[in-house]
Design an enzyme around this catalytic site. Structure first.
Site, PDB file in Angstrom:
ATOM      1  CE  LYS A  41      -0.356  -0.364   5.049  1.00 38.27           C
ATOM      2  NZ  LYS A  41      -1.209  -0.818   6.167  1.00 38.27           N
ATOM      3  NE  ARG A  97      -6.677   0.319  10.680  1.00 36.74           N
ATOM      4  CZ  ARG A  97      -5.448   0.169  10.184  1.00 36.74           C
ATOM      5  NH1 ARG A  97      -4.642   1.219  10.035  1.00 36.74           N
ATOM      6  NH2 ARG A  97      -5.003  -1.029   9.829  1.00 36.74           N
ATOM      7  CE1 TYR A 129      13.185  31.842   2.956  1.00 38.88           C
ATOM      8  CE2 TYR A 129      12.965  29.465   3.060  1.00 38.88           C
ATOM      9  CZ  TYR A 129      12.903  30.643   2.336  1.00 38.88           C
ATOM     10  OH  TYR A 129      12.559  30.612   1.023  1.00 38.88           O
ATOM     11  CG  MET A 166       9.092  23.216  -0.941  1.00 36.82           C
ATOM     12  SD  MET A 166       7.930  24.117  -1.970  1.00 36.82           S
ATOM     13  CE  MET A 166       7.055  25.092  -0.781  1.00 36.82           C
TER      14      MET A 166
HETATM   15  C1  LIG Z   1      -0.500  -1.787   6.851  1.00 37.50           C
HETATM   16  C2  LIG Z   1      -1.106  -3.053   7.321  1.00 37.50           C
HETATM   17  C3  LIG Z   1      -0.329  -4.203   7.491  1.00 37.50           C
HETATM   18  C4  LIG Z   1       1.182  -4.193   7.385  1.00 37.50           C
HETATM   19  O1  LIG Z   1       1.708  -3.695   8.602  1.00 37.50           O
HETATM   20  P1  LIG Z   1       3.283  -3.674   8.887  1.00 37.50           P
HETATM   21  O2  LIG Z   1       3.385  -3.240  10.288  1.00 37.50           O
HETATM   22  O3  LIG Z   1       3.866  -2.680   7.936  1.00 37.50           O
HETATM   23  O4  LIG Z   1       3.791  -5.040   8.628  1.00 37.50           O
HETATM   24  C5  LIG Z   1      -0.974  -5.390   7.802  1.00 37.50           C
HETATM   25  N1  LIG Z   1      -2.321  -5.439   7.964  1.00 37.50           N
HETATM   26  C6  LIG Z   1      -3.089  -4.332   7.843  1.00 37.50           C
HETATM   27  C7  LIG Z   1      -4.552  -4.437   8.070  1.00 37.50           C
HETATM   28  C8  LIG Z   1      -2.510  -3.106   7.546  1.00 37.50           C
HETATM   29  O5  LIG Z   1      -3.291  -2.025   7.457  1.00 37.50           O
END
Ligand SMILES: *Cc1c(COP(=O)(O)O)cnc(C)c1O
Length: 371
Positions: free
Chosen positions: A34, A132, A261, A310
């Site tokens: 992701k 969540r 700055y 930046m």
């Molecule tokens: C991002 C995520 C993971 C991976 O987590 P890591 O700590 O990076 O291994 C696994 N399961 C879910 C549901 C996640 O959102």
């Protein structure tokens, strides 16, 4: 040529996947890619992880899966949260293993999937305490029945997510796994067969063997970063990313003069100051200015000085440096004998390594290396 680049070692990705597989076998590894592979580039990391034996990929959002399919990647891709109703057709077209936890999505997906072809596999998520996303444990059997009512759907997995696995001694992980197993027992008692179970992120996969089940969803460890400093060293992980740039200018600045700055940093002695063409738009957090975080140049540590801007930042090279315009500078990763880890930044920034690597900006060119 890019002025700043992130070298991404696909060999290190492969080594990390191999190390994780060896650790968790017979469970399979799902490589979580992701957020553009935690800033490293989703498709190249995905290909390297699959070649090293990961059986699955996971993403957070439907377009991230579509991007992997468009890149020609055919492996199973798990979507980690329910899609929006408006995304169901895209999710089906991308042949995603869709996570579900509400009756609305199950109902709409069941209709959208249609009767043609084999049933669409879905993964039912149960919230065992992180709060969540996911179904309440008391709703799991009803949701499985809702899935079962659609011949176009098949319950492929029931899964959960751990909230405190990165604190190895925290008792709540065991409690979450108990709640998860209670849901699995409810489903078995109601006559449901659950082909796949998964609960572990990287931290759980490493620190809590009981959480491994059939599949572990590893993100951060695939990128060679320990899930928390407490878990460093428990599996041999190889750092994947090296964030680098080159010196754009070197000037001699008088004692007492201010830098950048606000002129907030004053030189205590005359010094050579290097300007680097990388700034907070590239992921070098402006708040690192306060702590004088080091960079590596000429194989040595030298501190950032003055406010990070930046597009550029300054480094104090000391009064008699050999460093020249064009020399390589490493912000994250190794140069010579020295190394700066994402955890070093994270500690100064009061955050976690995940945020450090995810923040590497789009303007930073990704360069993939096989080694
Ligand atoms: C991002 C995520 C993971 C991976 O987590 P890591 O700590 O990076 O291994 C696994 N399961 C879910 C549901 C996640 O959102």
């Amino acid at each position: 040529m890019a002025r700043a680049w992130a070298e991404v070692s696909l060999g290190a990705v492969a080594a990390n996947v191999a190390a994780l597989r060896a650790e968790v076998a017979p469970a399979e590894v799902c490589a979580v890619v992701k957020a553009d592979g935690y800033g490293h580039g989703a498709a190249p990391v995905a290909r390297a992880a699959l070649a090293a034996g990961a059986g699955w990929l996971a993403v957070a959002q439907v377009p991230e899966a579509t991007e992997l399919r468009d890149a020609g990647i055919d492996a199973p891709i798990l979507l980690l949260s329910e899609p929006r109703l408006s995304e169901l057709d895209e999710a089906l077209a991308a042949r995603i293993r869709i996570t579900v936890y509400t009756p609305e999505v199950i109902e709409r997906l069941g209709r959208a999937a249609g009767a043609a072809g084999p049933p669409v596999p879905v993964h039912l998520k149960v919230d065992t305490g992180m709060h969540r996303v996911g179904a309440a444990p008391e709703d799991v059997v009803a949701l499985a029945k809702a899935i079962g009512a659609h011949p176009s759907l098949a319950l492929e997995a029931v899964w959960t997510h751990c909230a405190v696995a990165d604190e190895p001694d925290h008792p709540f992980t065991a409690e979450q796994l108990e709640r998860y197993e209670a849901s699995l027992a409810d489903l078995a008692a109601a006559g449901f067969r659950v082909p796949l179970r998964h609960a572990a992120n990287s931290a759980a996969a490493i620190a809590h063997p009981a959480s491994r089940y059939d599949l572990v969803r590893c993100g951060i460890a695939v990128y060679g970063i320990p899930p928390s400093p407490a878990l460093a060293g428990s599996v041999a992980l190889v750092p994947v990313v090296r964030l680098a740039t080159e010196v754009a200018a070197v000037k001699r600045v008088a004692a007492g003069d201010g830098i950048s700055y606000g002129l907030r940093h004053r030189l205590e002695r005359e010094s050579l100051v290097a300007t680097l063409p990388i700034g907070y738009a590239d992921g070098v957090f402006r708040s690192l200015s306060r702590s004088g975080q080091d960079v590596l140049v000429g194989g040595r540590r030298q501190p950032m000085v003055g406010t990070i801007t930046m597009d550029q930042l300054m480094v104090d090279l000391g009064p008699d440096s050999e460093v020249r315009v064009g020399d390589e500078v490493v912000l994250l990763g190794a140069q010579g004998e020295e190394r700066i880890s994402p955890d070093e930044w994270a500690e100064r920034l009061d955050t976690i390594s995940y945020e450090v690597v995810c923040a590497i900006g789009a303007r930073v060119e990704r360069r993939y290396t096989a080694s």
